[in-house]
Design an enzyme around this catalytic site. Sequence first.
Site, PDB file in Angstrom:
ATOM      1  N   ARG A 181      12.138   1.791   1.713  1.00 10.38           N
ATOM      2  CA  ARG A 181      11.665   1.080   2.901  1.00 10.38           C
ATOM      3  C   ARG A 181      12.660  -0.037   3.165  1.00 10.38           C
ATOM      4  O   ARG A 181      13.035  -0.777   2.256  1.00 10.38           O
ATOM      5  CB  ARG A 181      10.283   0.492   2.681  1.00 10.38           C
ATOM      6  CG  ARG A 181       9.688  -0.048   3.973  1.00 10.38           C
ATOM      7  CD  ARG A 181       8.347  -0.646   3.689  1.00 10.38           C
ATOM      8  NE  ARG A 181       7.599  -0.955   4.881  1.00 10.38           N
ATOM      9  CZ  ARG A 181       6.683  -0.195   5.433  1.00 10.38           C
ATOM     10  NH1 ARG A 181       6.415   0.987   4.927  1.00 10.38           N
ATOM     11  NH2 ARG A 181       6.027  -0.588   6.493  1.00 10.38           N
ATOM     12  N   HIS A 194       8.537   6.614   9.989  1.00  6.72           N
ATOM     13  CA  HIS A 194       7.772   6.486   8.749  1.00  6.72           C
ATOM     14  C   HIS A 194       7.132   7.864   8.544  1.00  6.72           C
ATOM     15  O   HIS A 194       5.937   8.037   8.744  1.00  6.72           O
ATOM     16  CB  HIS A 194       6.714   5.392   8.935  1.00  6.72           C
ATOM     17  CG  HIS A 194       5.978   5.018   7.693  1.00  6.72           C
ATOM     18  ND1 HIS A 194       6.300   5.493   6.450  1.00  6.72           N
ATOM     19  CD2 HIS A 194       4.908   4.210   7.509  1.00  6.72           C
ATOM     20  CE1 HIS A 194       5.466   4.983   5.557  1.00  6.72           C
ATOM     21  NE2 HIS A 194       4.613   4.206   6.187  1.00  6.72           N
ATOM     22  N   LYS A 209      22.081 -11.443  -2.937  1.00  7.83           N
ATOM     23  CA  LYS A 209      23.456 -11.887  -3.185  1.00  7.83           C
ATOM     24  C   LYS A 209      24.458 -11.186  -2.278  1.00  7.83           C
ATOM     25  O   LYS A 209      25.662 -11.250  -2.495  1.00  7.83           O
ATOM     26  CB  LYS A 209      23.832 -11.653  -4.648  1.00  7.83           C
ATOM     27  CG  LYS A 209      22.988 -12.457  -5.606  1.00  7.83           C
ATOM     28  CD  LYS A 209      23.250 -12.026  -7.046  1.00  7.83           C
ATOM     29  CE  LYS A 209      22.038 -12.264  -7.917  1.00  7.83           C
ATOM     30  NZ  LYS A 209      21.782 -11.121  -8.808  1.00  7.83           N
ATOM     31  N   ARG A 260       0.826  -1.216   0.000  1.00 11.76           N
ATOM     32  CA  ARG A 260       0.000   0.000   0.000  1.00 11.76           C
ATOM     33  C   ARG A 260       0.857   1.262   0.000  1.00 11.76           C
ATOM     34  O   ARG A 260       0.591   2.201  -0.735  1.00 11.76           O
ATOM     35  CB  ARG A 260      -0.962  -0.003   1.185  1.00 11.76           C
ATOM     36  CG  ARG A 260      -2.082  -1.032   1.003  1.00 11.76           C
ATOM     37  CD  ARG A 260      -2.893  -1.189   2.264  1.00 11.76           C
ATOM     38  NE  ARG A 260      -2.007  -1.288   3.409  1.00 11.76           N
ATOM     39  CZ  ARG A 260      -2.051  -0.481   4.455  1.00 11.76           C
ATOM     40  NH1 ARG A 260      -2.931   0.486   4.516  1.00 11.76           N
ATOM     41  NH2 ARG A 260      -1.202  -0.631   5.440  1.00 11.76           N
ATOM     42  N   THR A 261       1.896   1.270   0.810  1.00 13.07           N
ATOM     43  CA  THR A 261       2.757   2.462   0.845  1.00 13.07           C
ATOM     44  C   THR A 261       3.452   2.660  -0.503  1.00 13.07           C
ATOM     45  O   THR A 261       3.549   3.774  -1.015  1.00 13.07           O
ATOM     46  CB  THR A 261       3.804   2.339   1.976  1.00 13.07           C
ATOM     47  OG1 THR A 261       3.112   2.133   3.209  1.00 13.07           O
ATOM     48  CG2 THR A 261       4.655   3.580   2.085  1.00 13.07           C
TER      49      THR A 261
END
Lengths: 156, 306
Positions: free
Chosen positions: B103, B131, B82, B53-54
Site C-alpha cells: 500500500r 485497490h 531517510k 484493517r487491510t
Amino acid sequence: MAAEEKDRPQLSVTAIRNGTVIDHIRNEATFKVADILRLDREEEVVLVGMNLPSGKVGRKGLIKVESRELTPDEVNKIALIAPDATLNIIKDYAVVGKRHVELPDSVEEIVRCINPDCVTNKQDVPSRFDVIRSTPPSLRCAYCERTMRSGDFVLR
Amino acid sequence: MPQAGDSVISIRDFGRDEILQVLAAAARMEECGHFGLLEGCVLATVFLEPSTRTRLSFASAMMKLGGQVLDFGEPEQSSFKKGESLSDAVRIVGGYCDVIALRHPWEGAARLAAQIAGVPVINAGDGANQHPTQTFLDLYTIQKVKGQVDGLTVGFVGDLKYGRTVHSLVTALSRFDCEQVFVAPPSLAMPEGLLAELQQGGVSYSQSEELAEVLPGLDILYCTRIQQERFADSLEYERVKGAYRLDRTLLRDSGARESLRIMHPLPRVDELAPDIDDTPHAVYFEQARNGVPVRQALLALVLGKV
Ligand SMILES: [Zn+2]
C-alpha cells in the site's frame, strides 16, 4: 472568384531534394512540431510555413527538412499534437512515400503524466501510456491510469 | 485468472472470466479451509500509508493458509523516512519474501513495484487509483448474497467523484450484464472520463440526485463516505451529508425491495444509520469478512498453489 484565386501569384517555396515534408499540421501546432524536431539546431535546409490555406483544416502548417528521416519517437510526438499531419518522403525532388502520422498502441517516455501524485512524477521512472484513441488523441497512464486528452499533453 | 508469478495490480487487467475464476477460488477457500496450502511461504506487508484493517486482512489470509507474515513496519520508522527510493526498498524486500502486499500513497506505485520486486506484488491500494482486492471482495459479496452478478441493478451513493472503491467496482461491473445507478450531488458526481468509458463500452447506467427516488429499483446499494475535506463550505457539507443518509425509515418509506442488500467498504460515519445493522438488508460486516477468503485465493493463485 475561382478565376481570381487562380490568377493570384502562388507562394513559392524551395523544393527539397531529399528529406521529409510534414504537411497538414494543425496551424497552431506548427512551431511545436518544429520544437519536437529541434529545428533550431538543424544544419540542413529547413522551411517552415504557417497560415497556409487548406481545405482540410482551414489553415495549416507545413515543414520541409532536407536530408532527414523522422525517428519513430518523433513521429509519435507529432501524432500527439498534430494528429492530421501527413509525412511525405522526398527522394530526388519526388514524393516516394506518403503516410499519415499514427500513434502506436502505447507510447513511452515522450509525454509527462499530468497527475502530480503519479509514481512517474515522484521517482525517476520512464512514463508509459496506452493509446485509448488516436484522433483526437487520448492516452491512459500505464501507472496511475489517469486519462489525458490532447490539451493535457506535456512533451518530455 | 492470475497465474503463478503474476501480480495483482488493477481490476482493469481482469476480464469477466478471470474475475469469475477468482471468485470461484475464493468460494473454495471459504468452503475447504486449505490450512497448510501456503506452508513455507512468506508474505511481506509493506504499508507506507496506514490501513490497519487491510493489512490485518492480508495477514489473516496468509496465516489461515499456514504461511508466515513479515511486516515492513510503520512508514515513520522505516528507511523511507531517510529518503530511500520505493524501487530500492521493493527490490530488497522482494529478496526476503515470496509475495508482497503493497500500500502506497503514490498512484501507480504497485505497477512499478511489480516490475522490479522479483516476486508477485498484490496492490493493497495505490493512492486514489486502485485497490483490486477490495473490488474482488465487493464482487464476491455481491455474488454470495445474490447468487450471481449478472442481471442486477446496482446503485452507488455518496462520494462518487473521488471514491476509488466505487470507480474500480464500476469498472468491474461493466464486464457484467448489470444496470448501474449513480446517486450523488453534482459536486461529487461520477467523473466524466469514467462515464465516457461506460458509454463507449455500451454499459447501461443512469444518474440521479435523489436517493429515495432510485431505491425501489435496486438489488444492491453500495454506500460510501462523504468526506468533509471535499467541501469548502461546512454548511454545504452538512446539507449533502443529511440528504444522503440512509436509515430504516427511508428504506421503508421509499419502498425499497425486501431483497435489497446494502454494502459499504467501511469505516462508516453517519451515512448508514446503525438501525439498519440488524436488518437483512445489511451485508457490510459480511463484506469485510469476505476480504479474507478473497485474499487467500489471490495469494494462493499468484504463488501457484491453486
Ligand atoms: Zn500517471
